[in-house]
Motif scaffolding. Structure first.
Motif, PDB file in Angstrom:
ATOM      1  N   TYR A 561       1.141  -3.426   4.647  1.00 16.18           N
ATOM      2  CA  TYR A 561       2.383  -2.653   4.511  1.00 16.18           C
ATOM      3  C   TYR A 561       2.538  -2.153   3.078  1.00 16.18           C
ATOM      4  O   TYR A 561       2.830  -0.974   2.844  1.00 16.18           O
ATOM      5  CB  TYR A 561       3.569  -3.530   4.898  1.00 16.18           C
ATOM      6  N   TYR A 562       2.321  -3.031   2.098  1.00 18.66           N
ATOM      7  CA  TYR A 562       2.489  -2.639   0.693  1.00 18.66           C
ATOM      8  C   TYR A 562       1.453  -1.609   0.263  1.00 18.66           C
ATOM      9  O   TYR A 562       1.764  -0.675  -0.492  1.00 18.66           O
ATOM     10  CB  TYR A 562       2.409  -3.866  -0.207  1.00 18.66           C
ATOM     11  N   LEU A 563       0.212  -1.744   0.741  1.00 20.04           N
ATOM     12  CA  LEU A 563      -0.826  -0.774   0.382  1.00 20.04           C
ATOM     13  C   LEU A 563      -0.493   0.611   0.925  1.00 20.04           C
ATOM     14  O   LEU A 563      -0.720   1.620   0.259  1.00 20.04           O
ATOM     15  CB  LEU A 563      -2.182  -1.248   0.916  1.00 20.04           C
ATOM     16  N   GLU A 564       0.071   0.658   2.119  1.00 21.51           N
ATOM     17  CA  GLU A 564       0.430   1.948   2.726  1.00 21.51           C
ATOM     18  C   GLU A 564       1.664   2.563   2.076  1.00 21.51           C
ATOM     19  O   GLU A 564       1.820   3.780   2.032  1.00 21.51           O
ATOM     20  CB  GLU A 564       0.683   1.763   4.222  1.00 21.51           C
ATOM     21  N   LEU A 565       2.547   1.700   1.554  1.00 21.37           N
ATOM     22  CA  LEU A 565       3.818   2.182   1.004  1.00 21.37           C
ATOM     23  C   LEU A 565       3.739   2.513  -0.483  1.00 21.37           C
ATOM     24  O   LEU A 565       4.644   3.127  -1.029  1.00 21.37           O
ATOM     25  CB  LEU A 565       4.884   1.099   1.218  1.00 21.37           C
ATOM     26  N   ALA A 566       2.640   2.148  -1.125  1.00 24.14           N
ATOM     27  CA  ALA A 566       2.551   2.219  -2.577  1.00 24.14           C
ATOM     28  C   ALA A 566       2.811   3.616  -3.143  1.00 24.14           C
ATOM     29  O   ALA A 566       3.431   3.759  -4.199  1.00 24.14           O
ATOM     30  CB  ALA A 566       1.191   1.720  -3.046  1.00 24.14           C
ATOM     31  N   ASP A 567       2.352   4.647  -2.467  1.00 26.92           N
ATOM     32  CA  ASP A 567       2.530   6.014  -2.969  1.00 26.92           C
ATOM     33  C   ASP A 567       4.002   6.350  -3.182  1.00 26.92           C
ATOM     34  O   ASP A 567       4.365   7.032  -4.133  1.00 26.92           O
ATOM     35  CB  ASP A 567       1.919   7.026  -1.995  1.00 26.92           C
ATOM     36  N   ARG A 568       4.841   5.865  -2.292  1.00 28.28           N
ATOM     37  CA  ARG A 568       6.264   6.178  -2.386  1.00 28.28           C
ATOM     38  C   ARG A 568       7.013   5.218  -3.307  1.00 28.28           C
ATOM     39  O   ARG A 568       8.133   5.482  -3.706  1.00 28.28           O
ATOM     40  CB  ARG A 568       6.894   6.138  -0.990  1.00 28.28           C
ATOM     41  N   LEU A 569       6.370   4.081  -3.624  1.00 26.13           N
ATOM     42  CA  LEU A 569       7.080   3.040  -4.346  1.00 26.13           C
ATOM     43  C   LEU A 569       6.984   3.125  -5.863  1.00 26.13           C
ATOM     44  O   LEU A 569       7.952   2.902  -6.553  1.00 26.13           O
ATOM     45  CB  LEU A 569       6.555   1.654  -3.925  1.00 26.13           C
ATOM     46  N   TYR A 570       5.821   3.412  -6.384  1.00 22.59           N
ATOM     47  CA  TYR A 570       5.613   3.016  -7.769  1.00 22.59           C
ATOM     48  C   TYR A 570       5.194   4.074  -8.787  1.00 22.59           C
ATOM     49  O   TYR A 570       5.049   3.758  -9.949  1.00 22.59           O
ATOM     50  CB  TYR A 570       4.596   1.857  -7.794  1.00 22.59           C
ATOM     51  N   GLY A 571       4.969   5.302  -8.401  1.00 22.30           N
ATOM     52  CA  GLY A 571       4.706   6.334  -9.386  1.00 22.30           C
ATOM     53  C   GLY A 571       3.627   5.941 -10.376  1.00 22.30           C
ATOM     54  O   GLY A 571       2.473   5.704 -10.027  1.00 22.30           O
ATOM     55  N   GLU A 572       4.001   5.851 -11.669  1.00 22.17           N
ATOM     56  CA  GLU A 572       3.051   5.541 -12.729  1.00 22.17           C
ATOM     57  C   GLU A 572       2.437   4.155 -12.567  1.00 22.17           C
ATOM     58  O   GLU A 572       1.315   3.907 -12.996  1.00 22.17           O
ATOM     59  CB  GLU A 572       3.740   5.641 -14.095  1.00 22.17           C
ATOM     60  N   LYS A 573       3.164   3.229 -11.976  1.00 20.93           N
ATOM     61  CA  LYS A 573       2.676   1.858 -11.845  1.00 20.93           C
ATOM     62  C   LYS A 573       1.919   1.645 -10.528  1.00 20.93           C
ATOM     63  O   LYS A 573       1.589   0.515 -10.177  1.00 20.93           O
ATOM     64  CB  LYS A 573       3.842   0.887 -11.934  1.00 20.93           C
ATOM     65  N   LYS A 574       1.669   2.724  -9.846  1.00 18.01           N
ATOM     66  CA  LYS A 574       1.027   2.632  -8.535  1.00 18.01           C
ATOM     67  C   LYS A 574      -0.311   1.895  -8.601  1.00 18.01           C
ATOM     68  O   LYS A 574      -0.578   0.999  -7.793  1.00 18.01           O
ATOM     69  CB  LYS A 574       0.836   4.028  -7.968  1.00 18.01           C
ATOM     70  N   GLN A 575      -1.174   2.248  -9.548  1.00 16.71           N
ATOM     71  CA  GLN A 575      -2.508   1.664  -9.604  1.00 16.71           C
ATOM     72  C   GLN A 575      -2.466   0.167  -9.862  1.00 16.71           C
ATOM     73  O   GLN A 575      -3.218  -0.594  -9.259  1.00 16.71           O
ATOM     74  CB  GLN A 575      -3.353   2.380 -10.671  1.00 16.71           C
ATOM     75  N   LYS A 576      -1.590  -0.261 -10.745  1.00 15.70           N
ATOM     76  CA  LYS A 576      -1.468  -1.696 -11.033  1.00 15.70           C
ATOM     77  C   LYS A 576      -1.000  -2.446  -9.788  1.00 15.70           C
ATOM     78  O   LYS A 576      -1.513  -3.511  -9.438  1.00 15.70           O
ATOM     79  CB  LYS A 576      -0.468  -1.912 -12.172  1.00 15.70           C
ATOM     80  N   PHE A 577      -0.020  -1.875  -9.113  1.00 12.90           N
ATOM     81  CA  PHE A 577       0.509  -2.511  -7.907  1.00 12.90           C
ATOM     82  C   PHE A 577      -0.568  -2.581  -6.826  1.00 12.90           C
ATOM     83  O   PHE A 577      -0.777  -3.625  -6.196  1.00 12.90           O
ATOM     84  CB  PHE A 577       1.724  -1.737  -7.405  1.00 12.90           C
ATOM     85  N   LEU A 578      -1.284  -1.464  -6.615  1.00 13.67           N
ATOM     86  CA  LEU A 578      -2.341  -1.435  -5.611  1.00 13.67           C
ATOM     87  C   LEU A 578      -3.428  -2.455  -5.922  1.00 13.67           C
ATOM     88  O   LEU A 578      -3.910  -3.162  -5.032  1.00 13.67           O
ATOM     89  CB  LEU A 578      -2.960  -0.039  -5.548  1.00 13.67           C
ATOM     90  N   SER A 579      -3.803  -2.543  -7.194  1.00 15.67           N
ATOM     91  CA  SER A 579      -4.840  -3.490  -7.601  1.00 15.67           C
ATOM     92  C   SER A 579      -4.402  -4.927  -7.341  1.00 15.67           C
ATOM     93  O   SER A 579      -5.173  -5.747  -6.817  1.00 15.67           O
ATOM     94  CB  SER A 579      -5.160  -3.295  -9.087  1.00 15.67           C
ATOM     95  N   ASP A 580      -3.142  -5.247  -7.701  1.00 19.36           N
ATOM     96  CA  ASP A 580      -2.629  -6.611  -7.497  1.00 19.36           C
ATOM     97  C   ASP A 580      -2.596  -6.970  -6.015  1.00 19.36           C
ATOM     98  O   ASP A 580      -3.003  -8.077  -5.620  1.00 19.36           O
ATOM     99  CB  ASP A 580      -1.223  -6.732  -8.086  1.00 19.36           C
ATOM    100  N   ILE A 581      -2.112  -6.042  -5.196  1.00 15.90           N
ATOM    101  CA  ILE A 581      -2.006  -6.325  -3.760  1.00 15.90           C
ATOM    102  C   ILE A 581      -3.391  -6.459  -3.139  1.00 15.90           C
ATOM    103  O   ILE A 581      -3.628  -7.342  -2.300  1.00 15.90           O
ATOM    104  CB  ILE A 581      -1.197  -5.225  -3.042  1.00 15.90           C
ATOM    105  N   GLU A 582      -4.330  -5.602  -3.539  1.00 16.80           N
ATOM    106  CA  GLU A 582      -5.682  -5.671  -2.986  1.00 16.80           C
ATOM    107  C   GLU A 582      -6.349  -7.003  -3.329  1.00 16.80           C
ATOM    108  O   GLU A 582      -7.004  -7.622  -2.480  1.00 16.80           O
ATOM    109  CB  GLU A 582      -6.525  -4.503  -3.507  1.00 16.80           C
TER     110      GLU A 582
END
Length: 605
Positions: A561-582
């Protein structure tokens, strides 16, 4: 239907913290439009605090004894009425104060978030016409409304009450008496019910007319339900609706990323849970409304023509203005709750100087999910608190356990007819002796021994901070129930600074590497699952409970769910969030849960 609970322009509330930390927080923040929650578990502490504030404000005080007829309920009513009286006076004084630098009413409007009321205040400051400016100020004064003075009842704290060895009728049980104390008070606010469905307590709510609509469809008092998922909300909502009681607010709390007792879900994470509430919000009201109407009809009460309003709020682990704003906008919640960071705001929360400094210095290893609660529910604890140090010292001297002067958490009848507490000295002594006899040796398995002596006297120790602060008991051994989020805040701040942080006007965050609240919650759930797997492996050599498979699958679903939602959630911090969740997803995948083929088939089904 009109609901008369006071609401200001603030978009956050201060949840209940222990029994003593927020016992009189409304006296510090309600006048500024900030809602907060008082625990009404400990009527002995409540009576002591009523005495303190009555004398401080030059008001008459007559003691209400616990042994008086319905003494517990009367103590609670008297204290809540005192708080209501004092806050009313505070608001009157605030509304009458001048609009000048440093005044109470200026502070009120400066604290507000951006919005229409804040803009009216800013427009007033710019106005140059004296007559028009005065008129604008009078209009603003009427909008300086107080925050709600809410109360909390932990539904599990509902012991039977005895007169000698005779059990009294259920209306005198702890939770029902607390509810009656609130119901009989002058407050127009909410009772927050936490810790799960209590049929006995819930069945008493419709006995009090303040929770039922009057001829104008108004509710003087409302019910807020603290929940961890949508299914629980629906089940409890139906149970109360059948009895003519409407839940006006569902307060979603993270199962593990919170303070105090941690009611872990089966691996369901906050993001997907909030998404489910967002998707089903209208359906929730529509499904409950006909049940509610039927319940009211059975009580011969006025029937509303449309479903009453439902508020959705969320709390647990929020740490930045960005997270706060996202919860409000993306998940369309009506408000957020901030608890643990307020532990570092001594003008709001009751905490003695020693423990305040321990919180400032707290690192990751200083805050842990402990087995200290007599309920047998994981409990967030400050490892270096006086309560924990005292517990460990008693073990070293061969006298584990505590006296049980309050007894709110009694539950065990293994050795007695009348329930006693698992933290009580008498229980721990008897249990250790029984284990020694059972195993036929002097030394008891250390793991079992530690599980017995881990319990703390939370009844006494969660009130320690305020007892020390007000000189009620200088020997109190304070327990601190902060959540893991405390390690990200390492300095004492004022109320104004904390509110500016919540609304993004400044930042008081001291750990710049703090993970996002969703990431941190997932980390906590993975740690929890690892512990559950280890315990199951120790108890069952070749097989594990089916629930662990479901737990793992829910965590994987949350990661997806978080990986799919990341584009709408985090803007500049998207990559960090995606990396942490992955990375966390890979961790979850690697967890090995040995089960039989039959259990695998059941889990898949």
């Amino acid at each position: 239907m009109t609901q008369t609970r006071t609401r200001s322009s603030h978009t956050f509330h201060i949840p209940v913290m222990g029994t003593g930390f927020t016992i009189d927080t409304p006296l510090r923040v309600a006048k500024y439009g900030i809602s907060s929650v008082i625990s009404i578990v400990d009527d002995r502490l409540i009576e002591q605090i009523r005495k303190y504030h009555a004398e401080k404000n030059g008001l008459a005080y007559t003691e209400i004894c616990r042994n008086d007829e319905d003494g517990r309920a009367k103590r609670i009513t008297a204290y809540l009425d005192l708080v209501e009286e004092l806050v009313t006076k505070q608001v009157e004084n605030l509304q009458a104060s001048p609009f000048e630098t440093g005044s109470e009413i200026t502070r009120y409007f400066q604290m507000l978030p951006d919005g229409s009321l804040k803009q009216k205040y800013l427009d007033m400051l710019k106005e140059t016409d004296p007559e028009k400016k005065a008129q604008m100020q009078e209009e603003l004064r009427a909008h300086a409304v107080p925050g709600s003075i809410d109360v909390n009842i932990m539904t599990k704290i509902d012991r039977d009450v005895y007169s000698g060895r005779t059990k009294l009728p259920p209306q005198y049980n702890e939770a029902v008496a607390a509810l009656r104390g609130f119901a009989n008070s002058k407050l127009r606010s909410a009772v927050v019910l936490s810790a799960g469905l209590n049929p006995r307590l819930y069945s008493f709510i419709n006995h009090f007319s303040d929770f039922l609509p009057n001829e104008n469809g108004e509710l003087k008092k409302t019910v807020t339900l603290k929940v961890s998922d949508y299914r629980s909300a629906l089940i409890q909502g139906k149970f109360l609706a059948k009895r003519g009681v409407w839940i006006s607010e569902y307060r979603i709390e993270s199962g593990l990323n919170c303070g105090g007792h941690a009611f872990a879900t089966n691996g369901r994470l906050m993001g997907p849970i909030l998404e489910e509430f967002k998707r089903n919000r209208a359906e929730l009201a529509e499904s409950l409304f006909p049940i509610y109407q039927k319940g009211l009809q059975g009580l011969d009460r006025p029937l509303p023509f449309e479903a009453p309003q439902i508020q959705i709020t969320v709390q647990g682990g929020i740490g930045t203005a960005e997270e706060n704003e996202f919860l409000l906008k993306h998940f369309e919640v009506d408000g957020t709750g901030w608890a643990t960071p307020f532990m570092l705001v001594p003008e709001v929360v009751n905490i003695d100087d020693d423990h305040l400094q321990k919180l400032v210095a707290a690192g990751k290893d200083d805050v842990y999910l402990s087995p200290s609660s007599p309920f047998g529910i994981p409990f967030w604890n400050l490892r270096r608190s006086a309560s924990e140090e005292n517990r460990r010292q008693k073990i070293l001297t061969g006298k584990p356990g505590s006296g049980c002067s309050k007894g709110y958490l009694v539950s065990n009848t293994e050795f007695t007819d009348i329930p006693i507490c698992l933290a009580a000295r008498v229980y721990q002594k008897k249990k250790l002796e029984a284990l020694e006899t059972e195993c036929g040796c002097e030394g008891v398995n250390q793991v079992l021994k530690d599980s017995i002596t881990a319990k703390s006297c939370l009844c006494e120790d969660l009130s320690g901070g305020v007892e020390q602060k007000y000189g009620i008991n200088e020997n109190a051994k304070t327990a601190v129930c902060c959540g893991p989020n405390i390690v990200n805040f390492s300095r004492i701040v004022s109320l104004d600074e904390m509110i500016d942080h919540i609304y993004g006007r400044c930042s008081i965050l001291t750990n710049l590497d703090r993970p996002h609240m969703f990431v941190r919650e997932m980390q906590l759930y993975i740690e929890y699952l690892r512990e559950q797997i280890a315990e199951a492996a120790a108890a069952l050599a070749d097989d594990m409970p089916r629930g662990l498979l479901e737990f793992k699958e829910n965590l994987l679903g949350g990661a997806k769910y978080y990986l799919e939602l990341a584009d709408r959630l985090y803007g500049e911090k998207k990559q960090k969030f995606l990396s942490d969740i992955e990375k966390l997803r890979e961790e979850i995948e690697s967890l090995s849960i040995a089960v039989t083929e039959e259990l695998c088939a059941e889990a898949s089904a």
